[in-house]
Scaffold this active site. Structure first.
Site, PDB file in Angstrom:
ATOM      1  N   ILE A 176       0.848  -1.189   0.000  1.00  0.00           N
ATOM      2  CA  ILE A 176       0.000   0.000   0.000  1.00  0.00           C
ATOM      3  C   ILE A 176       0.882   1.237   0.000  1.00  0.00           C
ATOM      4  O   ILE A 176       1.832   1.340   0.793  1.00  0.00           O
ATOM      5  CB  ILE A 176      -0.916   0.017   1.240  1.00  0.00           C
ATOM      6  CG1 ILE A 176      -1.799  -1.222   1.264  1.00  0.00           C
ATOM      7  CG2 ILE A 176      -1.775   1.273   1.261  1.00  0.00           C
ATOM      8  CD1 ILE A 176      -2.517  -1.428   2.565  1.00  0.00           C
ATOM      9  N   CYS A 177       0.550   2.162  -0.895  1.00  0.00           N
ATOM     10  CA  CYS A 177       1.274   3.431  -0.909  1.00  0.00           C
ATOM     11  C   CYS A 177       0.422   4.456  -0.181  1.00  0.00           C
ATOM     12  O   CYS A 177      -0.545   4.977  -0.724  1.00  0.00           O
ATOM     13  CB  CYS A 177       1.532   3.873  -2.351  1.00  0.00           C
ATOM     14  SG  CYS A 177       2.363   5.464  -2.440  1.00  0.00           S
ATOM     15  N   LEU A 178       0.773   4.679   1.027  1.00  0.00           N
ATOM     16  CA  LEU A 178      -0.020   5.598   1.852  1.00  0.00           C
ATOM     17  C   LEU A 178       0.957   6.361   2.742  1.00  0.00           C
ATOM     18  O   LEU A 178       1.785   5.756   3.430  1.00  0.00           O
ATOM     19  CB  LEU A 178      -1.018   4.791   2.688  1.00  0.00           C
ATOM     20  CG  LEU A 178      -2.012   5.560   3.550  1.00  0.00           C
ATOM     21  CD1 LEU A 178      -2.794   6.558   2.723  1.00  0.00           C
ATOM     22  CD2 LEU A 178      -2.961   4.592   4.231  1.00  0.00           C
TER      23      LEU A 178
END
Lengths: 365, 157
Positions: free
Chosen positions: B89-91
């Site tokens: 996840i790119c968060l």
């Protein structure tokens, strides 16, 4: 008891022989050590008394031991060695007795630095309120280390005496002096504080007839119920008159105010009377927990506001964060320089306090 | 280590206590390892992920909460900010914007919010990101819905 009588016999014989030669030194030493030895021996004698019902042997013991100090080394060692033998197997109870003694000895000096620190901070009865006050505890342990060693002297008096009477005694003397001094200091301070608060609250009771000052009228009560309100209200009404106009509403709104608002109001007064104020935090209605470690915030923590965003956290987590990236968890901004100082001086709790206070002033302005 | 463990225990208690507080999130801790968590989150409504249940795997570092937990999707999802194969996840809050004040629960909420509001400008799934960036909302939604049906919904029949 056999070893007892042997020890005392031998030590009784030897002084006879050496008394003339050692008379001068003896007097000198006895004078110096008489008081302290008396104290130590009293404790011991009581132990022996309870243990041994022979009054005569008890007397001999005490005599023998008292003479032991000025004895020549040979006699000393002999007597002491026997004494050691006899003390140790005496078993738990005597040791307990000595240990109790020892604790009580080391306890009060360790209180004294607390009171010193406390007086710096303005509260000397607040030793407990500065929880996690690493510096004070460190300093106390440091300053009491001497007394501890002194205390352990009493526990293992025989060895110490063998090595060098004077050192041990000097230690004891200083400790005793320190004890007396700090106790004297401590008590008046406490008194003055108490009377201060009491008189102040009475002043309020007499001076202002606000309904809320009912809390101030009974100084004991205002420690229990709404302590913060009561006392800060008192202070402000008496000295600063800051809350005069809407005095009546203060108590309701006060608990909602975070400490950062209550601090800058009159920092000096809080410094001066910190003791009672901190003490009152004790009874805060709902202690919140640190949002990082979820541990409950103590007084120190809950008054510690390291960041201008007002995000509170405990000192431990704050330190950990400073060791890592040093950003406030609340606003993700870098902690300011002041906070950096806190990091380096975190062990100095008083400084942390001061900084927290200064930070809170920053937030307010 | 000890602190992270203590904190995770507290979070676990919190989760147990507020089990029904957030019906969209179900956080469960690994039986044998407090540093491994799993979460089931419901796809937010009015998105192509509606009706799907997505499984997340948390791997909590020992420096937690000073370091963010590592989270990835175990369930396949077609989302510009989720790696299609690894589930990474790119968060930002899982990387540089992490704050120790966050909890596993709040991370789950953030991921749900990310599902509803994709960031096509920093894509891990380029196909999905390109669909959105080219303005093909419909294409993106149908792809996402298809994968939701395929992977995140109970098989029918």
């Amino acid at each position: 008891m056999h070893s007892d009588s042997i020890a005392t016999n031998s030590s009784n014989i030897i002084p006879m022989a050496s008394s003339n030669a050692k008379d001068f030194a003896k007097k000198k030493r006895v004078n110096r050590s008489a008081k302290l030895k008396q104290c130590k021996l009293d404790a011991r004698r009581e132990q022996w008394l309870s243990k041994v019902n022979k009054c005569s042997s008890e007397k001999e013991d005490s005599n023998g031991v008292r003479v032991l100090g000025p004895l020549s080394k040979a006699g000393n060692v002999q007597g002491r060695a026997m004494e050691k033998l006899e003390i140790r197997p005496r078993g738990e109870e005597e040791n307990h007795g000595l240990h109790i003694h020892h604790y009580s000895d080391s306890e009060s000096p360790s209180n004294s630095p607390m009171s010193h620190n406390g007086s710096i901070l303005g509260g000397n009865d607040s030793g407990t309120t500065f929880t996690g006050s690493s510096r004070s505890s460190v300093s106390s342990s440091r300053s009491s280390s001497s007394s501890r060693s002194g205390g352990s002297c009493s526990g293992s008096m025989s060895e110490e005496d063998e090595e060098g009477d004077d050192e041990c005694l000097d230690d004891w003397e200083t400790v005793a002096d320190a004890l007396a001094a700090t106790e004297e200091k401590h008590k008046p301070d406490d008194h003055s504080l108490d009377t201060d608060t009491a008189s102040e609250s009475k002043d309020v009771a007499h001076g202002d007839s606000h309904p809320d000052d009912a809390t101030g009228a009974a100084p004991d009560d205002d420690l229990k119920a709404k302590p913060e309100n009561g006392i800060s209200l008192d202070r402000s009404t008496v000295k600063c008159r800051a809350w005069r106009p809407d005095d009546v509403f203060r108590p309701q709104s006060l608990p909602n105010l975070s400490k950062q608002y209550s601090f800058p109001m009159n920092p000096e007064r809080y410094f001066g009377c910190g003791g009672s104020v901190w003490g009152c935090k004790n009874v805060r209605p709902a202690p919140t927990s640190c949002p990082i470690c979820y541990e409950d915030l103590d007084y120190t923590d809950s008054s510690f506001i390291p960041c201008s965003c007002g995000f509170k956290l405990c000192l431990f987590c704050h330190k950990r964060i400073l060791e890592e990236d040093g950003r406030c968890p609340g606003c993700r901004q870098q902690y300011k320089n002041e906070s950096g100082k806190v990091e380096t001086l975190l062990d100095g709790n008083s400084l942390a306090f001061r900084l927290a206070r200064s930070c809170s002033m920053v937030t307010r302005s | 280590m000890q602190q992270s463990r203590a904190r995770l225990f507290k979070e676990y208690k919190e989760v147990q206590r507020e089990k029904s507080a957030d019906p969209d999130i179900q956080l469960v801790c690994d039986d044998s390892n407090i540093f491994k968590w799993n979460a089931l989150i419901k796809g937010p409504s009015e998105t192509p992920f509606e009706g799907g249940v997505f499984q997340l795997a948390f791997s909590v570092p020992e420096q937690y909460p000073l370091q963010p937990p590592q989270v990835r999707f175990l369930t396949k999802i077609f989302h510009p900010n989720v790696h299609f194969k690894t589930g990474e996840i790119c968060l930002d809050i899982l990387k540089n914007a992490w704050s120790p004040a966050w909890t596993l629960q709040s991370v789950c909420r953030a991921i749900i919010a990310l599902m509803a509001h994709p960031e096509p400008d920093s894509p891990l799934n380029c196909d999905s990101g390109n669909l959105l960036r080219s303005g093909d909302i419909r294409g993106y939604q149908s792809m996402a819905r298809m994968y939701t049906r395929l992977a995140a919904m109970p098989k029918k029949g």
